[in-house]
Design an enzyme around this catalytic site. Structure first.
Site, PDB file in Angstrom:
ATOM      1  N   ARG A 222       0.769  -1.247   0.060  1.00 57.10           N
ATOM      2  CA  ARG A 222       0.038   0.022  -0.105  1.00 57.10           C
ATOM      3  C   ARG A 222       0.634   1.332  -0.100  1.00 57.10           C
ATOM      4  NH1 ARG A 222      -4.323  -0.962   4.597  1.00 57.10           N
ATOM      5  NH2 ARG A 222      -4.889   0.756   4.002  1.00 57.10           N
ATOM      6  N   HIS A 223       0.533   2.400  -0.366  1.00 51.62           N
ATOM      7  CA  HIS A 223       1.092   3.815  -0.209  1.00 51.62           C
ATOM      8  C   HIS A 223       1.473   3.869   1.099  1.00 51.62           C
ATOM      9  CE1 HIS A 223      -2.752   4.729   1.680  1.00 51.62           C
ATOM     10  NE2 HIS A 223      -3.455   4.140   0.625  1.00 51.62           N
ATOM     11  N   ASN A 229      -5.732   8.251   6.295  1.00 53.48           N
ATOM     12  CA  ASN A 229      -5.527   7.168   6.943  1.00 53.48           C
ATOM     13  C   ASN A 229      -5.445   7.608   8.727  1.00 53.48           C
ATOM     14  OD1 ASN A 229      -3.225   5.781   4.642  1.00 53.48           O
ATOM     15  ND2 ASN A 229      -5.666   5.015   5.080  1.00 53.48           N
ATOM     16  N   ARG A 272      -1.566   9.467  -2.929  1.00 54.89           N
ATOM     17  CA  ARG A 272      -1.021   8.818  -2.074  1.00 54.89           C
ATOM     18  C   ARG A 272       0.118   7.810  -2.564  1.00 54.89           C
ATOM     19  NH1 ARG A 272      -6.530   8.087  -1.748  1.00 54.89           N
ATOM     20  NH2 ARG A 272      -7.115   5.866  -1.297  1.00 54.89           N
ATOM     21  N   GLU A 292      -8.276   3.083  -5.762  1.00 55.84           N
ATOM     22  CA  GLU A 292      -8.862   2.346  -4.715  1.00 55.84           C
ATOM     23  C   GLU A 292     -10.394   2.042  -5.130  1.00 55.84           C
ATOM     24  OE1 GLU A 292      -8.984   0.265  -2.806  1.00 55.84           O
ATOM     25  OE2 GLU A 292      -8.893   0.870  -0.636  1.00 55.84           O
ATOM     26  N   HIS A 358      -3.665   0.025  -3.106  1.00 58.08           N
ATOM     27  CA  HIS A 358      -4.649   0.501  -2.095  1.00 58.08           C
ATOM     28  C   HIS A 358      -5.087  -0.922  -1.517  1.00 58.08           C
ATOM     29  CE1 HIS A 358      -4.761   4.660  -3.614  1.00 58.08           C
ATOM     30  NE2 HIS A 358      -4.413   3.940  -4.593  1.00 58.08           N
TER      31      HIS A 358
HETATM   32  O1  F6P Z   1      -9.075   2.758   4.634  1.00 59.19           O
HETATM   33  C1  F6P Z   1      -8.153   2.885   3.543  1.00 59.19           C
HETATM   34  C2  F6P Z   1      -9.012   1.975   2.422  1.00 59.19           C
HETATM   35  O2  F6P Z   1      -7.986   1.881   1.257  1.00 59.19           O
HETATM   36  C3  F6P Z   1     -10.294   2.790   1.899  1.00 59.19           C
HETATM   37  O3  F6P Z   1      -9.941   3.995   0.883  1.00 59.19           O
HETATM   38  C4  F6P Z   1     -11.087   1.673   1.294  1.00 59.19           C
HETATM   39  O4  F6P Z   1     -12.416   2.179   1.240  1.00 59.19           O
HETATM   40  C5  F6P Z   1     -11.043   0.538   2.368  1.00 59.19           C
HETATM   41  O5  F6P Z   1      -9.409   0.746   2.668  1.00 59.19           O
HETATM   42  C6  F6P Z   1     -11.161  -0.493   1.894  1.00 59.19           C
HETATM   43  O6  F6P Z   1     -11.038  -1.867   2.731  1.00 59.19           O
HETATM   44  P1  F6P Z   1     -12.685  -2.520   3.227  1.00 59.19           P
HETATM   45  O7  F6P Z   1     -13.174  -2.902   2.029  1.00 59.19           O
HETATM   46  O8  F6P Z   1     -12.227  -3.212   4.423  1.00 59.19           O
HETATM   47  O9  F6P Z   1     -13.422  -1.334   3.727  1.00 59.19           O
END
Ligand code: F6P
Length: 427
Positions: A222-223, A229, A272, A292, A358
Site C-alpha cells: 500500500r502507499h 488514514n 498517495r 482504490e 490500495h
Molecule cells: O481505509 C483505507 C482504504 O483503502 C479505503 O480507502 C477503502 O475504502 C478501504 O481501505 C477498503 O477496505 P475495506 O473494504 O475493508 O473497507
C-alpha cells in the site's frame, strides 16, 4: 458467487505429451476464471491414477502394448471425465480436463461425452520440441512428483524419459476437424487458434498469450500512510502523512537492496501512491485501474460515520462484503472486473513488478496471485507499511511479508470500526 450473465458450460481439454506444461496451463486457466467469478475446477487424471492405482508405476505401465496398463489408465481417465461432467451438471461453469489426451480416438470419446451433455469442448494443446525446456521441466517437476517418491533423481529422470517415449508412439496432434483448439508451441513462441469464438474464450486466449514461466517476484504494497488514514477516513485523495513519507523512504531502501533498479513500478492515479513512487525515485506507470475501491456516497467518511448515518448500508456490506456495492460506488467484484488488464500485464512482464496500491485493490490482486476464493478476498490482511513479496512457482505462489518502520498511526476510532466490521466476518 454467480457471474452476472449465464455462461455456456465449457470444458478445456488439455492435449500433449508428458512434461509439456499442461498442468501449469490448466491451473493458470482455472485460477484466472475462478478469480473472475466462474465456478471452475481442474480434473487431473494423473491424480486420479495415483489415488486409485497407487504411485509406484514405472514406464512399462504406460507402454501402449501393455494391455492391462492401458485398460487401467482408461478406467481412471473415464472416472475423472465422469466427475467432471457431474461437476458441470451440478452448477459448475467451466472444467479443465488435465490429461495427455494424445490420440484422436481419446479426444473423440471426450468430445462425444461432453456433447451429450451440451458441454462445449476446447482443446488446449501444448507442443514443445525444445529438448532443453522439456529436460528442465522433467527435472524441476516430474522427478520430484509423488510418482517417484524415494527414487534417486537420475533414475526418475530416465524412467520419465522412457514414459514420454511410450506416449510419443501413438501421439496425434489435434486437427481442425476435431473442433475448436488453441495450440501453444514452445511456451508461447507461437500460438495457433482454430474456431475460437465468443467473449469468454477470447479472454482465455488473450490471457494464455501473456503467460511465461520465467521466475520473477511481484511486490505488493500500500502507499505510505495518508492524512486520511490518520483520520480513519476512507477513499479521498489525501497526501502522505510524515509517517507515510518515512515509509516511502524505507521502501526505497528495501527495493534498492533486494531487487535493485530493474523493477517495474506501477501506481494508481491517486496522490498517495504517486507521492510514494516519487520518493522511491524510479520510473513508474500510473493505472486508473489501480485506483482504490470507489466508496461512492461514503467516500471521505469514517466507518463509524457510515454506521451512524447509513446503518442499512453498513449492515449490508457486513453481510456480503464481496458483492456489496457502495451507492454510486463499487463492489469488490467490480474492482476485480476492472483489474483484468492489470493481470494480463502482470503475467506478461518478465521483470520484477512493484505495485504501489490500495487496500481493496491489492486484496483483489493478492486473491489472484494466491488463488483465494472470492468470499475470502475482502478480508485478506494487507496492513499499511508492509511489503508482500510474492514468488510465483510452477503450480502456485510463495509469500513473504516484510514489515517496515515506522508503524502507521491509526486512530482509536478506526480500530474500533474495524472491530465492528470484523463482527460480520465469516472467518
Ligand atoms: O481505509 C483505507 C482504504 O483503502 C479505503 O480507502 C477503502 O475504502 C478501504 O481501505 C477498503 O477496505 P475495506 O473494504 O475493508 O473497507
Amino acid at each position: 458467487m454467480a457471474p452476472s450473465l449465464p455462461t455456456p458450460k465449457v470444458a478445456f481439454v488439455m492435449v500433449g505429451l508428458p512434461a509439456r506444461g499442461k498442468t501449469f496451463i490448466a491451473r493458470k486457466i482455472a485460477r484466472f476464471l475462478s478469480w473472475l467469478g466462474h465456478k471452475t475446477q481442474v480434473f487431473n487424471v494423473g491424480s486420479y491414477r495415483r489415488a486409485r492405482l497407487g504411485s509406484h508405476h514405472r514406464h512399462s505401465f504406460f507402454d501402449p502394448r501393455n494391455q492391462a496398463g492401458q485398460a487401467a489408465r482408461r478406467d481412471v481417465a473415464l472416472a475423472a471425465l465422469g466427475d467432471m461432467l457431474a461437476f458441470l451438471r451440478a452448477g459448475g461453469d467451466i472444467a479443465i480436463y488435465d490429461a495427455t489426451n494424445n490420440t484422436r480416438e481419446r479426444r473423440a470419446l471426450v468430445r462425444a461425452r461432453c456433447a451429450a451433455e451440451g458441454v462445449e469442448v476446447v482443446f488446449v494443446e501444448s507442443i514443445c520440441n525444445d529438448p532443453v525446456m522439456v529436460e528442465a521441466n522433467i527435472r524441476a517437476n516430474k522427478a520430484r512428483s509423488p510418482d517417484y517418491e524415494g527414487v534417486p533423481e537420475e533414475e526418475a529422470v530416465s524412467d520419465f524419459r522412457l514414459r514420454i517415449g511410450h506416449y510419443e508412439t501413438d501421439y496425434q496432434e489435434t486437427t481442425e476437424d476435431e473442433g475448436p483448439f488453441v495450440k501453444i508451441i514452445d511456451v508461447g513462441r507461437k500460438v495457433v487458434l482454430h474456431a475460437i469464438e465468443g467473449y469468454l474464450l477470447a479472454r482465455v486466449v488473450h490471457y494464455l498469450l501473456n503467460l511465461h514461466v520465467r521466475p520473477r517476484s511481484v511486490w505488493l504494497t500500500r502507499h505510505g500512510e495518508s492524512a486520511f488514514n490518520v483520520l480513519g477516513r476512507i477513499g479521498g485523495d489525501a497526501p502522505l502523512s510524515d509517517a507515510g513519507r518515512a515509509y516511502a523512504r524505507m521502501l526505497a531502501r528495501s527495493v534498492r537492496e533486494r531487487i535493485g533498479s530493474n523493477v517495474v513500478v506501477w501506481t494508481s492515479t491517486l496522490r498517495r501512491t504517486l507521492e510514494t513512487a516519487e520518493i522511491l525515485g524510479l520510473p513508474y506507470r500510473t493505472w486508473r485501474a489501480l485506483d482504490e475501491i470507489d466508496a461512492g456516497v461514503c467516500d471521505g467518511m469514517t466507518y463509524a460515520e457510515i454506521e451512524e448515518a447509513m446503518p442499512q448500508e453498513f449492515e449490508a456490506r457486513g453481510a456480503d462484503k464481496f458483492l456489496y456495492r457502495y451507492p454510486r460506488g463499487e463492489s469488490y467484484q467490480d474492482v476485480i472486473a476492472r483489474l483484468e488488464p492489470v493481470i494480463f500485464e502482470l503475467e506478461r512482464e518478465r521483470a520484477p513488478v512493484l505495485v504501489i496500491g490500495h487496500q481493496a485493490v491489492l486484496r483483489a490482486l493478492y486473491a489472484y496471485m494466491m488463488d483465494k476464493p472470492p468470499n475470502e478476498c475482502p478480508y485478506v490482511s494487507i496492513p499499511l507499511h508492509m511489503i508482500l513479496e510474492l514468488e510465483p512457482t510452477a503450480y502456485g505462489c510463495e509469500e513473504r511479508r516484510i514489515e517496515l518502520p515506522p508503524p502507521p498511526s491509526y486512530p482509536e476510532e478506526y480500530r474500533h470500526s474495524e472491530r465492528i466490521l470484523s463482527a460480520f466476518r465469516t472467518h
